[in-house]
Design a protein around this motif. Structure first.
Motif, PDB file in Angstrom:
ATOM      1  N   VAL A 111      48.504  37.999  38.956  1.00 32.87           N
ATOM      2  CA  VAL A 111      48.210  38.673  40.228  1.00 32.87           C
ATOM      3  C   VAL A 111      47.132  37.912  40.999  1.00 32.87           C
ATOM      4  O   VAL A 111      47.245  37.695  42.211  1.00 32.87           O
ATOM      5  CB  VAL A 111      47.773  40.130  39.976  1.00 32.87           C
ATOM      6  CG1 VAL A 111      47.202  40.750  41.252  1.00 32.87           C
ATOM      7  CG2 VAL A 111      48.951  40.960  39.480  1.00 32.87           C
ATOM      8  N   ILE A 112      46.080  37.497  40.292  1.00 34.48           N
ATOM      9  CA  ILE A 112      44.995  36.776  40.967  1.00 34.48           C
ATOM     10  C   ILE A 112      45.482  35.424  41.475  1.00 34.48           C
ATOM     11  O   ILE A 112      45.168  35.021  42.603  1.00 34.48           O
ATOM     12  CB  ILE A 112      43.791  36.593  40.017  1.00 34.48           C
ATOM     13  CG1 ILE A 112      43.166  37.951  39.697  1.00 34.48           C
ATOM     14  CG2 ILE A 112      42.747  35.674  40.642  1.00 34.48           C
ATOM     15  CD1 ILE A 112      42.066  37.892  38.656  1.00 34.48           C
ATOM     16  N   ALA A 113      46.267  34.721  40.673  1.00 32.61           N
ATOM     17  CA  ALA A 113      46.797  33.421  41.111  1.00 32.61           C
ATOM     18  C   ALA A 113      47.640  33.578  42.358  1.00 32.61           C
ATOM     19  O   ALA A 113      47.530  32.788  43.305  1.00 32.61           O
ATOM     20  CB  ALA A 113      47.620  32.790  39.981  1.00 32.61           C
ATOM     21  N   ALA A 114      48.495  34.601  42.384  1.00 32.26           N
ATOM     22  CA  ALA A 114      49.325  34.845  43.560  1.00 32.26           C
ATOM     23  C   ALA A 114      48.480  35.200  44.773  1.00 32.26           C
ATOM     24  O   ALA A 114      48.768  34.771  45.903  1.00 32.26           O
ATOM     25  CB  ALA A 114      50.326  35.960  43.268  1.00 32.26           C
ATOM     26  N   ALA A 115      47.412  35.971  44.550  1.00 30.33           N
ATOM     27  CA  ALA A 115      46.534  36.361  45.656  1.00 30.33           C
ATOM     28  C   ALA A 115      45.794  35.153  46.227  1.00 30.33           C
ATOM     29  O   ALA A 115      45.632  35.034  47.452  1.00 30.33           O
ATOM     30  CB  ALA A 115      45.538  37.418  45.182  1.00 30.33           C
ATOM     31  N   VAL A 116      45.338  34.266  45.358  1.00 31.22           N
ATOM     32  CA  VAL A 116      44.638  33.058  45.817  1.00 31.22           C
ATOM     33  C   VAL A 116      45.563  32.197  46.677  1.00 31.22           C
ATOM     34  O   VAL A 116      45.188  31.749  47.770  1.00 31.22           O
ATOM     35  CB  VAL A 116      44.117  32.240  44.615  1.00 31.22           C
ATOM     36  CG1 VAL A 116      43.636  30.857  45.072  1.00 31.22           C
ATOM     37  CG2 VAL A 116      42.987  32.979  43.921  1.00 31.22           C
ATOM     38  N   VAL A 117      46.786  31.990  46.190  1.00 27.91           N
ATOM     39  CA  VAL A 117      47.740  31.173  46.945  1.00 27.91           C
ATOM     40  C   VAL A 117      48.087  31.830  48.267  1.00 27.91           C
ATOM     41  O   VAL A 117      48.160  31.163  49.309  1.00 27.91           O
ATOM     42  CB  VAL A 117      49.014  30.937  46.098  1.00 27.91           C
ATOM     43  CG1 VAL A 117      50.113  30.309  46.940  1.00 27.91           C
ATOM     44  CG2 VAL A 117      48.692  30.042  44.908  1.00 27.91           C
TER      45      VAL A 117
END
Length: 206
Positions: A111-117
């Protein structure tokens, strides 16, 4: 140029338009691999995303032209999406390692990786639509600030939602003072995530 000569230099036609992504992905992977336990993981992946921004900002004119071309050519758009997915996977793999053994660690990492991108790309496209004018770093910093506010952990604080002491499955709080009352004042119309964040901060849960 002959076909054979061309493909000696480029694996595909799309690589002519995106010649720098492999290098950038390698730089990002090396940056994350050089992290240590003292690095706050959400801030670290946000800093890794800034390496991609730096690649675009090094040559604004080329980046803007590529952005316009990519919007017009479906094959380039598909290639770009595959590259974005690889960046996201690199961030998620790093976070999975940092959150290993914690409840919901893999989900949180993804979830965090997707949010950063998503935050990075939203700000980057805004800058590209402006023909590369303005401060790209400030625009991306502003977007990534939302991610760090929502998911980051201040120094010395336990990660939200994870055990930090026996008998406290959700972390934080003090059972010795059940009578404590916390009042949080928020402006009308504030987004719910901001209100929740204020409550968590007040309770010392990150």
């Amino acid at each position: 140029m002959g076909r054979r000569s061309f493909f000696r230099y480029f694996p595909s036609k799309e690589d002519v338009v995106f010649p720098d992504h492999e290098r950038c992905l390698a730089d990002m992977t090396a940056f994350l691999a050089a992290s240590d336990e003292g690095d706050e993981p959400v801030r670290r992946v946000c800093d890794a995303a800034r390496l991609v921004l730096r690649m675009y900002a090094e040559n604004p004119s080329f980046s803007v032209q590529r952005y316009r071309l990519t919007k017009q050519v479906p094959g380039l758009r598909a290639y770009e999406l595959s590259v974005v997915w690889r960046y996201e996977r690199a961030l998620a793999e790093y976070l999975r390692g940092r959150f290993a053994g914690r409840p919901g660690g893999h989900l949180r990492a993804d979830v965090i990786a997707a949010a950063v991108v998503a935050a990075h790309n939203n700000a980057l496209r805004s800058w590209l639509r402006s023909d590369g004018t303005g401060d790209a770093c400030a625009t991306v910093d502003h977007a990534l600030g939302y991610v760090q506010s929502a998911f980051g952990t201040p120094a010395g604080a336990p990660a939200p939602g994870w055990p930090d002491r026996p008998g406290h499955p959700e972390g934080g709080g003090d059972p010795g003072h059940p009578e404590d009352v916390v009042v949080v004042v928020s402006r009308r119309g504030a987004p719910l995530w901001r209100v929740v964040q204020e409550i968590e901060t007040t309770l010392g849960r990150g």
